[in-house]
Design an enzyme around this catalytic site. Structure first.
Site: not given
Ligand code: PGA
Length: 251
Positions: A8-10, A96, A98, A168, A174, A208, A229-230
């Site tokens: 997930n590149w956000k 998600h 966010e 999640e 993150g 994470s 993500g990251g």
């Protein structure tokens, strides 16, 4: 059961940067273990560039980060399933945390989006998870089971078998504080048990995930991959996670 690793590149990567990351991933894709479905979810503005750059590469599938439930209409700023299909998007992340937190997405919206995705042959990856406060108050199971059931209510068993879920914990996203694999597995077992059709549905862990901790998740009976993500923003680290997911394929 399928094993899925989704990046997930956000809100990261211009179209130009996205093409560089795809080139990096394709250069490493010969090392991806058989049986792991690899997905990337770029921002909408990079979908076309990524789709072209993939050039039909079957090893990497395209995923969107959200979508609207209508095919078209007066919904300023929204993107429809028809538009995603135009670029070969086969998956979409829905709900998600966010999106729930910053864009007001409710379980009701996520239900509409899930139905729309299935109607268009797009596989929804429905994300659920608890806040730190909910975890501390012992509300994790209630929260994730409610989110799961409300997203799927009214669907036929056969339709439910076509979705993917992602657990999640919000406090793990993150933060560098990934959930203990056994804790995550126990929560995911509770999610799986809440509807009979979920026995055959992949459930991904997110929060994470790194190349160094993926193997411990892949060893757990209820964990069928990861939503990353990251660590998906760099080809080497994402490839490291994909490689470390191999033990999950054997189940
Ligand atoms: P993270 O994000 O891997 O950076 O924790 C996961 C996610 O939000 O899907």
């Amino acid at each position: 059961m399928r094993t899925v690793i989704a990046g997930n590149w956000k809100m990261h990567k211009t179209a130009h940067e996205a093409m560089e990351l795809i080139d990096g991933l394709r250069a490493l894709s010969a090392e991806f273990p058989d049986g792991v479905d690899v997905l990337v979810a770029p921002p909408f503005t990079a979908l076309q560039a990524v789709s072209q750059r993939l050039n039909g590469d079957e090893r990497i599938k395209l995923c969107a980060q959200t979508m609207h439930w209508e095919n078209q209409g007066a919904y300023t700023g929204e993107i429809s399933p028809v538009m995603l299909k135009e670029f070969g998007c086969e998956y979409v992340i829905l709900g998600h945390s966010e999106r729930r937190q910053f864009c007001g997405e409710t379980n009701q919206y996520i239900r509409l989006k899930t139905r729309a995705a299935l109607a268009h042959g797009i596989t929804p990856i429905i994300a659920v998870g608890e806040t730190l406060e909910e975890k501390d108050r012992g509300l994790t199971k209630d929260k994730v089971v409610t989110q799961t059931q409300e997203a799927l209510t009214g669907l036929a068993e056969e339709q439910i078998r076509s979705v993917i879920l992602a657990y999640e914990p919000i406090w793990a996203i993150g933060s560098g504080k990934n959930d203990d694999p056994q804790n995550a597995d126990a929560t995911m077992a509770e999610i799986r048990a809440c509807l009979p059709a979920l026995r055959e549905v992949p459930i991904l862990y997110g929060g994470s995930v790194k190349p160094e901790n993926m193997a411990a998740y892949a060893a757990m009976p209820n964990i069928n991959g990861a939503l990353v993500g990251g660590a998906s923003l760099q080809a080497q680290s994402f490839a490291g996670i994909i490689t470390a997911a191999a033990p999950a394929v054997a189940r």
